[in-house]
Design an enzyme around this catalytic site. Structure first.
Site, PDB file in Angstrom:
ATOM      1  N   ALA A 133      46.640  33.958 -32.280  1.00  0.00           N
ATOM      2  CA  ALA A 133      46.777  33.077 -31.114  1.00  0.00           C
ATOM      3  C   ALA A 133      48.255  33.009 -30.737  1.00  0.00           C
ATOM      4  O   ALA A 133      48.969  32.075 -31.103  1.00  0.00           O
ATOM      5  CB  ALA A 133      46.241  31.695 -31.443  1.00  0.00           C
ATOM      6  N   ARG A 147      27.534  41.534 -28.451  1.00  0.00           N
ATOM      7  CA  ARG A 147      26.466  40.589 -28.066  1.00  0.00           C
ATOM      8  C   ARG A 147      25.461  41.236 -27.114  1.00  0.00           C
ATOM      9  O   ARG A 147      24.301  40.876 -27.092  1.00  0.00           O
ATOM     10  CB  ARG A 147      27.080  39.346 -27.402  1.00  0.00           C
ATOM     11  N   TYR A 178      36.509   9.030 -11.530  1.00  0.00           N
ATOM     12  CA  TYR A 178      37.549   7.998 -11.597  1.00  0.00           C
ATOM     13  C   TYR A 178      37.144   6.866 -12.530  1.00  0.00           C
ATOM     14  O   TYR A 178      36.054   6.308 -12.410  1.00  0.00           O
ATOM     15  CB  TYR A 178      37.839   7.413 -10.197  1.00  0.00           C
ATOM     16  N   ASN A 208      41.423  37.210 -22.049  1.00  0.00           N
ATOM     17  CA  ASN A 208      40.079  36.895 -22.529  1.00  0.00           C
ATOM     18  C   ASN A 208      39.021  37.133 -21.460  1.00  0.00           C
ATOM     19  O   ASN A 208      37.957  37.689 -21.734  1.00  0.00           O
ATOM     20  CB  ASN A 208      40.031  35.449 -23.031  1.00  0.00           C
ATOM     21  N   SER A 218      43.289  38.944 -33.875  1.00  0.00           N
ATOM     22  CA  SER A 218      43.037  37.717 -33.104  1.00  0.00           C
ATOM     23  C   SER A 218      44.108  36.658 -33.311  1.00  0.00           C
ATOM     24  O   SER A 218      43.816  35.493 -33.603  1.00  0.00           O
ATOM     25  CB  SER A 218      41.672  37.125 -33.477  1.00  0.00           C
ATOM     26  N   CYS A 277      49.763  32.246 -28.160  1.00  0.00           N
ATOM     27  CA  CYS A 277      50.177  31.061 -27.404  1.00  0.00           C
ATOM     28  C   CYS A 277      50.514  29.901 -28.346  1.00  0.00           C
ATOM     29  O   CYS A 277      51.206  28.960 -27.946  1.00  0.00           O
ATOM     30  CB  CYS A 277      49.087  30.656 -26.412  1.00  0.00           C
ATOM     31  N   ASP A 292      47.283  42.307 -21.174  1.00  0.00           N
ATOM     32  CA  ASP A 292      48.680  42.486 -20.790  1.00  0.00           C
ATOM     33  C   ASP A 292      49.047  43.928 -20.449  1.00  0.00           C
ATOM     34  O   ASP A 292      50.124  44.190 -19.918  1.00  0.00           O
ATOM     35  CB  ASP A 292      49.595  42.024 -21.933  1.00  0.00           C
ATOM     36  N   ALA A 350      44.114  39.530 -28.427  1.00  0.00           N
ATOM     37  CA  ALA A 350      43.328  38.631 -27.569  1.00  0.00           C
ATOM     38  C   ALA A 350      42.232  39.391 -26.809  1.00  0.00           C
ATOM     39  O   ALA A 350      41.037  39.180 -27.021  1.00  0.00           O
ATOM     40  CB  ALA A 350      44.254  37.908 -26.589  1.00  0.00           C
ATOM     41  N   ALA A 351      42.658  40.298 -25.929  1.00  0.00           N
ATOM     42  CA  ALA A 351      41.702  40.973 -25.044  1.00  0.00           C
ATOM     43  C   ALA A 351      40.753  41.901 -25.816  1.00  0.00           C
ATOM     44  O   ALA A 351      39.562  41.980 -25.502  1.00  0.00           O
ATOM     45  CB  ALA A 351      42.468  41.772 -23.981  1.00  0.00           C
TER      46      ALA A 351
HETATM   47  C1  LIG Z   1      55.029  33.034 -27.623  1.00  0.00           C
HETATM   48  C2  LIG Z   1      53.964  33.269 -26.609  1.00  0.00           C
HETATM   49  C3  LIG Z   1      53.387  32.192 -25.972  1.00  0.00           C
HETATM   50  C4  LIG Z   1      52.412  32.399 -24.994  1.00  0.00           C
HETATM   51  N1  LIG Z   1      51.853  31.324 -24.394  1.00  0.00           N
HETATM   52  C5  LIG Z   1      50.873  31.500 -23.474  1.00  0.00           C
HETATM   53  C6  LIG Z   1      50.218  30.403 -22.892  1.00  0.00           C
HETATM   54  O1  LIG Z   1      50.518  29.248 -23.215  1.00  0.00           O
HETATM   55  N2  LIG Z   1      49.258  30.649 -21.967  1.00  0.00           N
HETATM   56  C7  LIG Z   1      48.884  31.908 -21.609  1.00  0.00           C
HETATM   57  O2  LIG Z   1      47.983  32.082 -20.800  1.00  0.00           O
HETATM   58  N3  LIG Z   1      49.478  32.991 -22.176  1.00  0.00           N
HETATM   59  C8  LIG Z   1      50.453  32.807 -23.086  1.00  0.00           C
HETATM   60  N4  LIG Z   1      51.037  33.898 -23.690  1.00  0.00           N
HETATM   61  C9  LIG Z   1      50.611  35.244 -23.278  1.00  0.00           C
HETATM   62  C10 LIG Z   1      49.378  35.697 -24.082  1.00  0.00           C
HETATM   63  O3  LIG Z   1      49.598  35.510 -25.433  1.00  0.00           O
HETATM   64  C11 LIG Z   1      49.118  37.147 -23.779  1.00  0.00           C
HETATM   65  O4  LIG Z   1      48.854  37.253 -22.404  1.00  0.00           O
HETATM   66  C12 LIG Z   1      47.921  37.680 -24.567  1.00  0.00           C
HETATM   67  O5  LIG Z   1      48.182  37.653 -25.938  1.00  0.00           O
HETATM   68  C13 LIG Z   1      47.637  39.122 -24.152  1.00  0.00           C
HETATM   69  O6  LIG Z   1      46.612  39.612 -24.924  1.00  0.00           O
HETATM   70  P1  LIG Z   1      46.392  41.174 -25.141  1.00  0.00           P
HETATM   71  O7  LIG Z   1      45.266  41.307 -26.088  1.00  0.00           O
HETATM   72  O8  LIG Z   1      46.315  41.841 -23.829  1.00  0.00           O
HETATM   73  O9  LIG Z   1      47.745  41.686 -25.794  1.00  0.00           O
HETATM   74  P2  LIG Z   1      48.436  41.307 -27.160  1.00  0.00           P
HETATM   75  O10 LIG Z   1      48.148  39.915 -27.540  1.00  0.00           O
HETATM   76  O11 LIG Z   1      49.863  41.727 -27.011  1.00  0.00           O
HETATM   77  O12 LIG Z   1      47.733  42.244 -28.214  1.00  0.00           O
HETATM   78  C14 LIG Z   1      47.837  43.631 -28.178  1.00  0.00           C
HETATM   79  C15 LIG Z   1      47.580  44.163 -29.574  1.00  0.00           C
HETATM   80  O13 LIG Z   1      47.450  45.557 -29.478  1.00  0.00           O
HETATM   81  C16 LIG Z   1      48.045  46.164 -30.603  1.00  0.00           C
HETATM   82  N5  LIG Z   1      48.395  47.531 -30.237  1.00  0.00           N
HETATM   83  C17 LIG Z   1      49.270  47.945 -29.298  1.00  0.00           C
HETATM   84  N6  LIG Z   1      49.316  49.286 -29.253  1.00  0.00           N
HETATM   85  C18 LIG Z   1      48.452  49.729 -30.194  1.00  0.00           C
HETATM   86  C19 LIG Z   1      48.073  51.014 -30.638  1.00  0.00           C
HETATM   87  N7  LIG Z   1      48.589  52.121 -30.101  1.00  0.00           N
HETATM   88  N8  LIG Z   1      47.178  51.096 -31.634  1.00  0.00           N
HETATM   89  C20 LIG Z   1      46.628  49.982 -32.192  1.00  0.00           C
HETATM   90  N9  LIG Z   1      46.955  48.744 -31.806  1.00  0.00           N
HETATM   91  C21 LIG Z   1      47.860  48.616 -30.810  1.00  0.00           C
HETATM   92  C22 LIG Z   1      49.258  45.301 -30.860  1.00  0.00           C
HETATM   93  O14 LIG Z   1      49.663  45.436 -32.202  1.00  0.00           O
HETATM   94  C23 LIG Z   1      48.730  43.900 -30.526  1.00  0.00           C
HETATM   95  O15 LIG Z   1      48.266  43.215 -31.660  1.00  0.00           O
HETATM   96  C24 LIG Z   1      52.012  33.714 -24.670  1.00  0.00           C
HETATM   97  C25 LIG Z   1      52.586  34.803 -25.320  1.00  0.00           C
HETATM   98  C26 LIG Z   1      53.541  34.590 -26.297  1.00  0.00           C
HETATM   99  C27 LIG Z   1      54.150  35.767 -26.986  1.00  0.00           C
END
Ligand SMILES: Cc1cc2nc3c(=O)[nH]c(=O)nc-3n(C[C@H](O)[C@H](O)[C@H](O)COP(=O)(O)OP(=O)(O)OC[C@H]3O[C@@H](n4cnc5c(N)ncnc54)[C@H](O)[C@@H]3O)c2cc1C
Length: 570
Positions: free
Chosen positions: A48, A29, A442, A320, A46, A50, A298, A18-19
């Site tokens: 999703a 961009r 409304y 995001n 990427s 959630c 995260d 995500a991030a």
């Molecule tokens: C089931 C579920 C439901 C959710 N529902 C919601 C919701 O409804 N609303 C909401 O706001 N949030 C929700 N979340 C939380 C949200 O998905 C996370 O906050 C978000 O994905 C965080 O994004 P991120 O990019 O920081 O981390 P992540 O999505 O965890 O991505 C990190 C990526 O980094 C990669 N990575 C890690 N270490 C390394 C490395 N050393 N080298 C290369 N790659 C690496 C991992 O493989 C991973 O793909 C949910 C999460 C889950 C699991």
């Protein structure tokens, strides 16, 4: 091979869910000439996350929808290269950061070969890992999490094979509740086990209990105040769980959802500062203790804007927002800022929704706010003739300034809209008076002339001005349990009383008959009288009548029967 033009700034992003991709796309961009590279451990990009619970539950069947743009293009390395001019290395793990030479050491997870990539700016977006309890049986087959897309694939297979009959969800947080619904949709009987006295701890107890009651109506049992002490198994496979109180529950599947811990190991090993929550320390530019390295999502520690507390806030929207800030700053210097979080969240719980923003009453008290006022209200989200659905809301405000500190909302109605408005009110520093007069859109298909959040603010305004004395369902129950005998007045009609009643010693006097039947009320004008109805609007009107006719200790049970979290007589 990434086309090297040799001129651009080298921006490397570690993490591609995500991030990370958001940061990479923003950097691109703003700087067409930068060399932007994503290093991603997973095979997919990427994802999703959630959406995982809805894929597992069969709300949609095409896995690619989790990975696609709104126009249906899968965001794979070719997409990133063609559409965004970003090199995405999948199945590649970053295993070290050399800050001296500004290189990232990576490993191709298929070939095992190691490689180095130089950076001018590095963005860490490594996410979080599920917290796992250190208890016997944790490694048994059938014990899983719902964090990665591989977990989602596994649980979707469980659904499609239709062999698992009983499952346990360990943890009643957002992911636990969403998983519970997904598995229930798959026809599995679920037990949710939560260590704390309630599920969904971003809510205050009363609202959480209303949801628990709703969950229990869906082939699902919720056990609070208890923990899994052991996973039981035979031949390496899960056969049940043993709880701390000795109870054994047979099950073939257990999903552990007790929170996540930030993936900050790489940053720690590189000597970056790590916060007390375990997240990477960043400033408002999302810059770490090394000015050439940013961190987002995260894996970072965030600041709670209202309290200044350092917290871990693992939410997809924040990932995001922060990614966008870091991408801009990595490309163009520190121009963008992220101001911190107010912990806005929402979660579907079967056909109800739970949402919250800012501080719950318990969080506000814990944070040291002692001069707070709160109110619980209930009411539909739009007129009954347009199919209005009930919402139970709670607003928390600072008594002296009237500033809104928090808002929670649960029910089958449109919780999302109410919570979104409250979040904007909190971020804008609005007061209860401001919201009580908010000019909102409304029309009957969408809302009420006095929308739920406005009605809640008006109720709180009435309380703060002394026009209404409220009593929560919890206080009422405590009084009754302590043997107190207030005069309890139910202001609904006899038909409603026949269908549902609390059975707590109440007297039924319909509001329309109250003025004629005042002689039935206690003669003592100091006697405690507690009024309620379905949502306590008639209760409030009755209280106003009684207060103006001389009774001095009249209260309204906030939220009425709709917000009563205990057993009812009927
Ligand atoms: C089931 C579920 C439901 C959710 N529902 C919601 C919701 O409804 N609303 C909401 O706001 N949030 C929700 N979340 C939380 C949200 O998905 C996370 O906050 C978000 O994905 C965080 O994004 P991120 O990019 O920081 O981390 P992540 O999505 O965890 O991505 C990190 C990526 O980094 C990669 N990575 C890690 N270490 C390394 C490395 N050393 N080298 C290369 N790659 C690496 C991992 O493989 C991973 O793909 C949910 C999460 C889950 C699991």
């Amino acid at each position: 091979m990434y086309p090297q033009n040799g001129q651009g700034r080298k921006i490397v992003v570690i993490g591609g869910s995500a991030a990370g991709p958001k940061a990479a796309a923003r950097a691109r961009r703003l700087d067409e000439h930068a060399e932007v590279t994503i290093i991603q451990k997973d095979p997919d990009l990427s994802m999703a996350s959630c959406g995982f619970p809805y894929y597992v539950g069969g709300v949609f069947d095409n896995r690619n929808q989790l990975l696609s743009t709104p126009t249906g293009v899968v965001r794979d390395p070719a997409y990133y290269m063609n559409a965004k001019w970003i090199r995405a290395l999948v199945r590649s793990e970053a295993i070290g950061i050399d800050r001296g030479s500004q290189t990232v050491r990576g490993r191709d997870l298929q070939s095992g070969q190691e490689f180095d990539i130089a950076y001018d700016r590095l963005i860490l977006a490594t996410g979080a890992t599920p917290r796992m309890p250190r208890i016997p049986g944790i490694d048994l087959e059938g014990v899983t999490t719902l964090q990665s897309i591989q977990d989602a694939d596994f649980l979707r297979k469980v659904r499609d094979e239709n062999r698992v009959k009983k499952a346990v969800v360990v943890g009643g947080g957002l992911i636990g509740m969403e998983t519970c619904e997904a598995l229930q949709l798959a026809g599995i009987e679920i037990t949710v086990i939560e260590l704390l006295p309630q599920v969904l701890t971003f809510l205050d107890w009363q609202l959480a209990k209303l949801l628990e009651e709703h969950v229990a109506g869906h082939a699902t049992m919720v056990i609070t105040d208890n923990a899994v002490a052991e996973f039981l198994g035979k031949d390496g496979r899960l056969t049940g769980v043993k709880l701390a109180n000795g109870t054994e529950l047979p099950c073939e599947l257990a999903v552990v959802a007790i929170g996540v811990v930030p993936n900050s190991g790489l940053a720690r090993e590189a000597g970056l500062e790590i916060g007390a929550t375990g997240g990477i320390l960043v400033d408002e530019h999302m810059q770490t203790s090394d000015p050439d390295i940013y961190a987002v999502g995260d894996c970072v520690e965030s600041v709670q804007r209202q309290t200044g507390a350092k917290i871990h806030a693992p939410w997809g929207d924040l990932a995001n927002l922060q990614g966008r800030v870091a991408g801009e700053n990595a490309a163009a210097g520190n121009q963008a800022t992220h101001p911190g979080v107010i912990q806005t969240g929402i979660c579907k719980v079967f056909d109800h929704t739970a949402g919250s923003t800012g501080l719950s009453e318990s969080a506000a008290l814990k944070a040291g706010f002692d001069d707070i006022e709160s109110v619980v209200t209930a009411g539909p989200d739009k007129p009954g003739f347009m199919g209005g659905q009930m919402l139970v809301s709670k607003m928390v405000a600072d008594r002296e300034t009237g500033r809104i500190l928090g808002f929670q909302c649960v029910g089958p109605g449109d919780v999302s809209r109410q919570v979104a408005m409250a979040a904007m009110a909190i971020m804008g520093g609005l007061t209860v008076d401001d919201v009580a007069n908010a000019d909102l859109p409304y029309a009957p298909p969408f809302s009420l002339a006095i929308d739920n959040i406005i009605a809640t603010a008006q109720a709180l305004q009435n309380k703060m001005r002394g026009l209404m004395a409220g009593i929560s369902a919890e206080e009422m129950k405590r009084k009754l349990d302590a043997g107190e005998k207030p005069f309890i007045l139910d202001l609904r009609g006899p038909d409603e009383y026949e269908v549902t009643r609390l059975g707590i010693g109440e007297t039924l006097i319909p509001l329309g008959a109250l003025r004629k039947r005042l002689h039935e009320l206690p003669e003592d004008k100091d006697a405690e009288i507690i009024c309620y109805c379905k949502i306590s609007l008639r209760g409030y009107e009755a209280a106003r009548i009684l207060m103006q006719r001389g009774w001095r200790n009249v209260k309204v049970m906030e939220g009425g029967i709709a917000a009563w979290p205990y057993q009812k007589e009927q």
